[in-house]
Motif scaffolding. Sequence first.
Motif, PDB file in Angstrom:
ATOM      1  N   MET A 129       7.108  -6.878   3.133  1.00  0.00           N
ATOM      2  CA  MET A 129       6.841  -7.977   3.716  1.00  0.00           C
ATOM      3  C   MET A 129       7.719  -9.278   3.122  1.00  0.00           C
ATOM      4  O   MET A 129       7.665 -10.197   3.943  1.00  0.00           O
ATOM      5  CB  MET A 129       5.310  -8.243   3.820  1.00  0.00           C
ATOM      6  CG  MET A 129       4.865  -9.155   4.903  1.00  0.00           C
ATOM      7  SD  MET A 129       3.227  -9.604   4.566  1.00  0.00           S
ATOM      8  CE  MET A 129       3.005 -10.825   5.999  1.00  0.00           C
ATOM      9  N   THR A 187       7.653   3.488   8.929  1.00  0.00           N
ATOM     10  CA  THR A 187       8.900   3.510   7.776  1.00  0.00           C
ATOM     11  C   THR A 187       9.277   4.967   8.179  1.00  0.00           C
ATOM     12  O   THR A 187       8.780   5.851   8.986  1.00  0.00           O
ATOM     13  CB  THR A 187       8.640   3.693   6.449  1.00  0.00           C
ATOM     14  OG1 THR A 187       7.530   4.542   6.226  1.00  0.00           O
ATOM     15  CG2 THR A 187       7.917   2.504   5.815  1.00  0.00           C
ATOM     16  N   TYR A 231       0.632  -5.019   5.840  1.00  0.00           N
ATOM     17  CA  TYR A 231       0.559  -5.926   4.951  1.00  0.00           C
ATOM     18  C   TYR A 231      -0.200  -7.172   5.769  1.00  0.00           C
ATOM     19  O   TYR A 231       0.021  -7.311   6.809  1.00  0.00           O
ATOM     20  CB  TYR A 231       1.828  -6.497   4.577  1.00  0.00           C
ATOM     21  CG  TYR A 231       2.926  -5.603   4.037  1.00  0.00           C
ATOM     22  CD1 TYR A 231       3.582  -4.729   4.642  1.00  0.00           C
ATOM     23  CD2 TYR A 231       3.188  -5.851   2.625  1.00  0.00           C
ATOM     24  CE1 TYR A 231       4.461  -3.955   3.804  1.00  0.00           C
ATOM     25  CE2 TYR A 231       3.803  -4.962   2.078  1.00  0.00           C
ATOM     26  CZ  TYR A 231       4.478  -4.011   2.677  1.00  0.00           C
ATOM     27  OH  TYR A 231       5.253  -3.189   1.951  1.00  0.00           O
ATOM     28  N   ARG A 254       5.763  -1.511  -2.292  1.00  0.00           N
ATOM     29  CA  ARG A 254       4.947  -2.314  -1.233  1.00  0.00           C
ATOM     30  C   ARG A 254       5.756  -3.651  -1.241  1.00  0.00           C
ATOM     31  O   ARG A 254       4.941  -4.669  -1.100  1.00  0.00           O
ATOM     32  CB  ARG A 254       3.810  -2.373  -1.378  1.00  0.00           C
ATOM     33  CG  ARG A 254       3.319  -1.007  -1.155  1.00  0.00           C
ATOM     34  CD  ARG A 254       1.740  -0.534  -1.288  1.00  0.00           C
ATOM     35  NE  ARG A 254       1.730   0.780  -1.536  1.00  0.00           N
ATOM     36  CZ  ARG A 254       0.639   1.661  -1.645  1.00  0.00           C
ATOM     37  NH1 ARG A 254      -0.452   0.817  -1.690  1.00  0.00           N
ATOM     38  NH2 ARG A 254       0.657   2.711  -1.611  1.00  0.00           N
ATOM     39  N   GLN A 309       3.017   1.267   6.836  1.00  0.00           N
ATOM     40  CA  GLN A 309       2.471   0.210   5.526  1.00  0.00           C
ATOM     41  C   GLN A 309       1.974  -1.125   6.574  1.00  0.00           C
ATOM     42  O   GLN A 309       2.551  -1.564   7.219  1.00  0.00           O
ATOM     43  CB  GLN A 309       3.512   0.023   4.664  1.00  0.00           C
ATOM     44  CG  GLN A 309       4.026   0.888   3.793  1.00  0.00           C
ATOM     45  CD  GLN A 309       4.719   0.319   2.561  1.00  0.00           C
ATOM     46  OE1 GLN A 309       5.348  -0.709   2.799  1.00  0.00           O
ATOM     47  NE2 GLN A 309       5.100   1.265   1.824  1.00  0.00           N
ATOM     48  N   ILE A 356      10.206   0.241  -0.309  1.00  0.00           N
ATOM     49  CA  ILE A 356       8.908   0.876   0.383  1.00  0.00           C
ATOM     50  C   ILE A 356       8.035   1.385  -0.735  1.00  0.00           C
ATOM     51  O   ILE A 356       6.800   0.971  -0.541  1.00  0.00           O
ATOM     52  CB  ILE A 356       9.553   2.181   1.102  1.00  0.00           C
ATOM     53  CG1 ILE A 356      10.309   1.837   2.512  1.00  0.00           C
ATOM     54  CG2 ILE A 356       8.118   2.847   1.592  1.00  0.00           C
ATOM     55  CD1 ILE A 356      10.767   2.847   3.217  1.00  0.00           C
ATOM     56  N   PHE A 390       4.596  -1.822   9.299  1.00  0.00           N
ATOM     57  CA  PHE A 390       6.150  -1.120   9.263  1.00  0.00           C
ATOM     58  C   PHE A 390       5.889   0.090   9.328  1.00  0.00           C
ATOM     59  O   PHE A 390       4.971   0.942   8.686  1.00  0.00           O
ATOM     60  CB  PHE A 390       6.568  -1.370   7.715  1.00  0.00           C
ATOM     61  CG  PHE A 390       6.991  -2.811   7.663  1.00  0.00           C
ATOM     62  CD1 PHE A 390       5.966  -3.710   7.010  1.00  0.00           C
ATOM     63  CD2 PHE A 390       8.209  -3.389   7.723  1.00  0.00           C
ATOM     64  CE1 PHE A 390       6.320  -4.996   6.596  1.00  0.00           C
ATOM     65  CE2 PHE A 390       8.553  -4.550   7.369  1.00  0.00           C
ATOM     66  CZ  PHE A 390       7.500  -5.572   7.070  1.00  0.00           C
ATOM     67  N   GLU A 399      -0.936   1.564   2.443  1.00  0.00           N
ATOM     68  CA  GLU A 399      -0.043   2.566   3.137  1.00  0.00           C
ATOM     69  C   GLU A 399      -0.926   3.523   3.629  1.00  0.00           C
ATOM     70  O   GLU A 399      -1.957   4.443   3.037  1.00  0.00           O
ATOM     71  CB  GLU A 399       0.804   3.158   1.930  1.00  0.00           C
ATOM     72  CG  GLU A 399       1.833   3.964   2.528  1.00  0.00           C
ATOM     73  CD  GLU A 399       2.904   4.467   1.497  1.00  0.00           C
ATOM     74  OE1 GLU A 399       3.970   3.673   1.129  1.00  0.00           O
ATOM     75  OE2 GLU A 399       2.778   5.580   0.792  1.00  0.00           O
TER      76      GLU A 399
END
Lengths: 380, 164
Positions: free
Chosen positions: A136, B33, B41, A133, B39, A130, B31, B54
């Motif tokens: 993905m 979390t 992407y 990053r 997050q 996490i 995501f 983030e």
Amino acid sequence: MEGIIIALFVCLVLALVSKYLSIPAIPFYIIAGVVLGQAGLGIVASDQISSFFSDMGLIFLLFFVGLGLKVDKISENQSEVLTSGIIDLNVNMLIGFIAAYLLGFSLVEALIVAAAFYSSSTAMTVTSLIENRKLMMRESETIIWLMVFEDLVLIVILAFLSAGNENLLLFAVEIFIGLALIYVLAHYGKEFLVSILDRDDELPVLFTFVAVVATAGVALTLGVPDTLMVIALGAAFATTDPDAFEQHARPFKDVFMVIFFVFFGITINLSGNVSFGVIAIICLLAIASKLISGILTGLALYGSARSGLEIWANTIGRGEFSIALAALYGSPPVALTIAVMVIVTSLVGSFTAKYSTTFTRSFSGKGRRHGPTRRVQAGH
Amino acid sequence: MSPMALRSLNLPGVGTKYEFETDKGDTVAIFFTKNGTIQMYTLQKGCHTPSAAEMTPVEARRLGNILTGAIIEADQESVEVAFSALADLRVTLHSYIIPKAISGKTIEDLRIRAKTGTTVIAVSRNDKNIVNPPPSFVFETGDAVLVIGESDQLRLLEREIMVD
């Protein structure tokens, strides 16, 4: 009592530093313990209170393992999870076991070292995915499921080790009765559990704490391993509202785990008859064997050694489970070996996880490149 | 228009992942979390390294508002909602900061509803929220107010009342 306060205060400072540098805190807690404890300055010694808190830390850690058990989810992407899980298990267990045995540990000791050697730290891995990053990347999913698989294997290992010299059949019956009891309670008490969790007074937290502690206590009185029963309790509770239980149990786990790590360090005995050469070899092998299993997994799943490097870079760190095994079953030399292995691998692991993208690229040079996520959608 | 294939899955210990590929072949993954951050992407077609951002839940909601086409200014944001059950009624919720010029006046004094057709539905002052303030409510400079109305009515409000 002052001992715990001094230890916790030192850990708080170290936690601040480690979060600031974004490296895992576990190695610092252990080092702090070694410095404060019998191997170092001798300022803090373990007593009844501290060992009670340490036990709580371990019990709450295992309760969380139980809460996170999702066997049904594994069967959804079975083949991938199994492939990576079995490669990881075989390579690391074998290398760990053979190395430990050849280096002079007894059979049982070698088994414990191997189990600690095998199990990567779920907490460190997930946090680093996490924080860096990397969620993905296609390898991330593999890594996350690998951690779930390792947790399952850990439960089997715990069951195996806690059986010890007992009559296996009797042991299995005891465990079965314990499990059945917990599941029946969770199943028929579901509505009651949910009604408690929905309240916003002190009841949900109090209930969670008492349920975990009482399960461990009852298990000990009955002579069944408390470790397994607490995992089973977590798994049974997970069928109701795992997020709520996680939320209520987290503060206990967070604080007690710190005490567990620091007092594990405090009780470490440096005069154990194990040479530093042996420990150094185990540490190097711990890093190398994950490299082998990582690359094999990368080749098996993605046909890419670079994917394997990425998997390796994120799974080097050993942590909470290795320490748990050492604390539960390790003799002094085993505990010392595992402690150093955890410290070395977790620090190396946090570094490789942070810079893996840079070095995997330089490693593969102009070779094949793969996108992080390539999943062809049906109907496209 | 081809249907967007949205993939969602639960990652144990991490959270929930949503991913889809755009028509042009770019990939977006979000995501949620477990530690509460979000997050996002994005991966351009043909690229190998995604870029990531983030966000806190509040920031993510802001981003969501922007993506649904609402206007966002520094302290003011608005959301337009369409209700298909009400003949596609489109109402907009807009937040404003009370300017000096109308500080000390009540909702009644300003004749907000009569002049513009909009209604003040909430006021936030010093982090405290007052929902459905009465007509006698006295504004102070810096109050954040939430007003509901159609977009034309809100424009009128901006021109006639929310002026410095």
